[in-house]
Structures are given as C-alpha cells and as structure tokens.
Design a protein around this motif. Structure first.
Motif, PDB file in Angstrom:
ATOM      1  N   LEU A 122       0.916  -1.175  -0.075  1.00  0.00           N
ATOM      2  CA  LEU A 122       0.019   0.064   0.084  1.00  0.00           C
ATOM      3  C   LEU A 122       0.773   1.291   0.000  1.00  0.00           C
ATOM      4  O   LEU A 122       0.272   2.560  -0.402  1.00  0.00           O
ATOM      5  N   THR A 123       2.006   1.096   0.332  1.00  0.00           N
ATOM      6  CA  THR A 123       3.001   2.450   0.336  1.00  0.00           C
ATOM      7  C   THR A 123       2.975   3.127  -0.719  1.00  0.00           C
ATOM      8  O   THR A 123       2.996   4.350  -1.017  1.00  0.00           O
ATOM      9  N   TYR A 166      -0.005   5.092  -0.878  1.00  0.00           N
ATOM     10  CA  TYR A 166      -0.026   6.047   0.214  1.00  0.00           C
ATOM     11  C   TYR A 166       0.747   7.366  -0.212  1.00  0.00           C
ATOM     12  O   TYR A 166       0.691   8.473   0.473  1.00  0.00           O
ATOM     13  N   LEU A 226      -2.707   0.085   9.679  1.00  0.00           N
ATOM     14  CA  LEU A 226      -3.950   0.740   8.665  1.00  0.00           C
ATOM     15  C   LEU A 226      -4.159   2.175   9.366  1.00  0.00           C
ATOM     16  O   LEU A 226      -4.571   3.040   8.629  1.00  0.00           O
ATOM     17  N   ASN A 248      -0.380   3.784  11.062  1.00  0.00           N
ATOM     18  CA  ASN A 248       0.854   3.873   9.987  1.00  0.00           C
ATOM     19  C   ASN A 248       0.297   4.631   8.714  1.00  0.00           C
ATOM     20  O   ASN A 248       0.610   5.591   8.382  1.00  0.00           O
ATOM     21  N   LYS A 249      -0.849   4.116   8.237  1.00  0.00           N
ATOM     22  CA  LYS A 249      -1.531   4.505   6.846  1.00  0.00           C
ATOM     23  C   LYS A 249      -2.444   5.848   7.003  1.00  0.00           C
ATOM     24  O   LYS A 249      -2.765   6.275   5.872  1.00  0.00           O
TER      25      LYS A 249
END
Length: 349
Positions: free
Chosen positions: A266-267, A270, A302, A305-306
């Motif tokens: 996902l980074t 992101y 999630l 962090n995200k």
C-alpha cells in the motif's frame, strides 16, 4: 469552545508535561489523572497523554481503562481520541498505543487517521522528519503533538452517501469460518456498491523495499515495481473505496501473509493518496484465541501508520476452529446484524 478531556495518568516527567501543556494550549481542559477522576466520557474529545516506565507500563492508565470497561461497552460512545505517548527506551510506544486504541474502540471511541505521536528514547524516532523540517528533534516532537491535538479538535467526521465498499480476503469459501461470518454480515448490509476481492496464492508479491525516490516514482506513475494484480485491481479498488473491510482469519496470532503483503504494498499508493476519509473495518476469526493480536496488528498498520480512519466498534471477532463451527456459536447471527448496523452508521441512508 469544546473542552479537551486530558487523560494523563501516572508519574509524569517535567519534559513530558511541558510537551502536553504546549500541545493543548488554548483549549479548555478537564484533566483526568486517576480512575477516581472519571465522570461521563461519552461524546467527548479525548487526549491520551501517556508516559511509560522502563518496562513499558503505566498502571494508572490501565486502571482508568478498566473502570471505563466496567461502566459498559458504550462508556466512550460518540467520543474521538488521539494519543501522545512517550517511553524512556526505544520500545513499547507502538504496542501500548495499539492496545489503547483497541480497547477504546470496543467502548465506542473513534480515532482519526494517524492518531498517535510517539516519542522514544532521545527522540530518535523523529530523525527522519529532519529531512522535511529544519527543526530540532524536540521541536519536531512539539510541532507534531500540537498538530495532532488541533486535528482532533477540528475533526468532524463526514457521513458518506452511496458509499463504495471493498472487501478483501484470502480464504476459501468452502472451509473459512471468517468468510461464513462475513456472509452473515453481508446479508444485513444495505450497500449497493460492494466489491469483493480474493487475494489468491502467488498473485501478490510482498514489498520489495524500494528506495523512497523509487517508490515515489512508481507512485506518480500509478504503478509498482512488481506490477500485477496489485496495480491492476487491488490498489485502484482501495483508492476508489470509501470503506474497506479486511477479513482476517488468525494465522499464528497475525494477519495472513497474503493480506500482509497487500498492506505492505500500500505504501506506493500512500505516497499520493491520503486515507483519512476512508473507514477501516475488520472481521477476525481465531481457532482458539488471539483475535486481539490480529486486530491490533491491523489497526497499527492501517490506522496508525497508513492513516485510515477507525470507526467505533471497528472489528467483529469470534472463535471457531472446525470448518462451519462459526454457525454453531450461540447468538452469532445477532452479532453479525449488530456489526452490519454499526458499519451502516458511517454512511448516510
């Protein structure tokens, strides 16, 4: 002006006290030091200001959480919270922050995306931020703590009309108790735009760990080093969704490798998309125990962090071992209905 309910339990150092005073300056404060100070904490703005000891404990914190838990599962209903947490070592801040969020969510509290500012020994966890800010480590700590409190006080969750919902899983419909529980929930959801994606074996390779510049390059191209289903289907689906439900069977008290690979990848998304307006829910089924471990890992990745927003009661958990055992749990259908209704509260009818 709306008040801050400042939970600042236990022994507090002068340096941490100074950070909190400056972070909450300008707001009316109601201070809670011990469980004896607790009054009504429903529909409040809450700042958990936590300083840990050398073993990662703050006994007064858990006395407060225990009293709140005994008051009922709705003791924090309607409230929003953030966390400023400091440790005398390089350990424990993330672990305790995850536990606070998990327990508070079970009592009806919501958390915005990126709800934690953590400070480890010598503030070394802020070193990477010096690449962005021309400030000392302490100044960065103070800046982020202040911005976090301001974000909490400014937050007004927006209910989305006609939401797009994405469900991610990596299990088999024939044997998975997690998917069987999801079907019970799904039957009670009034969502027109719902998409389910199955992360199959071998379809998602874990993150390669590209350099920052390389990852940014791929992000701008809406791509990733490995490409494949992540780029073609999963990342666009997450970007498009207003709400993502992660179906997580307990694999050795952790998220499955396939779903964890999705989270790690996902980074690249992101880097160009903010997830603050996307809601996070989960269904977790354990064979014996440990659903809390999986839930905390998920919210750590999630929400903390995200930056996905975490609604109250974000997770439905159950224990079922043999295939189909989930259907034999007393009252499980009622729990599924209740969870579905809780999801729908995040959206406009």
């Amino acid at each position: 002006m709306e008040s801050i309910y400042l939970l600042i339990p236990g022994k507090i150092s002068n340096s941490f006290s100074d950070i909190i005073k400056k972070a909450t300056a300008g707001y009316n404060q109601i201070i809670i030091k011990t469980f004896e100070d607790i009054t009504d904490l429903k529909n409040k703005k809450i700042v958990f200001a936590i300083e840990l000891d050398e073993c990662g404990f703050n006994i007064s914190l858990f006395e407060i959480l225990l009293k709140l838990r005994k008051k009922g599962n709705d003791s924090l209903l309607g409230s929003s919270a953030v966390i400023i947490i400091q440790s005398p070592s390089e350990l424990f801040t993330k672990n305790i922050a995850q536990r606070i969020i998990f327990l508070a969510s079970l009592m009806g509290c919501r958390f915005p995306g990126h709800p934690v500012v953590e400070a480890t020994n010598n503030l070394h966890n802020f070193i990477t931020w010096q690449k962005i800010y021309n400030l000392s480590l302490k100044e960065i700590y103070q800046k982020q703590a202040k911005e976090l409190v301001d974000k909490l006080m400014d937050e007004k969750p927006i209910l989305i009309k006609n939401p797009k919902m994405l469900v991610l899983h990596s299990s088999s419909f024939k044997t998975s108790n997690t998917l069987m529980l999801w079907q019970m929930v799904k039957e009670n959801l009034k969502i027109k735009n719902l998409r389910e994606l199955h992360v199959e074996n071998g379809t998602v390779v874990d993150c390669r760990g590209c350099s920052y510049k390389t990852c940014v390059h791929y992000s701008q191209e809406k791509s990733c080093f490995y490409g494949g289903i992540m780029v073609k289907e999963i990342l666009p689906a997450i970007e498009d969704a207003d709400c993502t439900i992660w179906l997580c069977p307990n694999y050795n008290d952790a998220i499955s490798a396939k779903l964890m690979a999705v989270i790690n990848r996902l980074t690249v998304l992101y880097k160009r998309v903010r997830f603050w307006d996307k809601s996070l829910f989960s269904i977790i089924v354990s064979g014996n125990s440990g659903s809390d471990c999986v839930a905390e890992q998920l919210l750590g990745a999630l929400n903390i962090n995200k930056g996905f927003r975490l609604p109250p009661y974000f997770v439905l958990m159950a224990t079922a071992n043999d295939p189909g055992a989930i259907r034999k749990i007393k009252g499980i259908e009622k729990k599924a209905v209740k969870f579905a209704r809780n999801i729908m509260k995040e959206f406009k009818n």
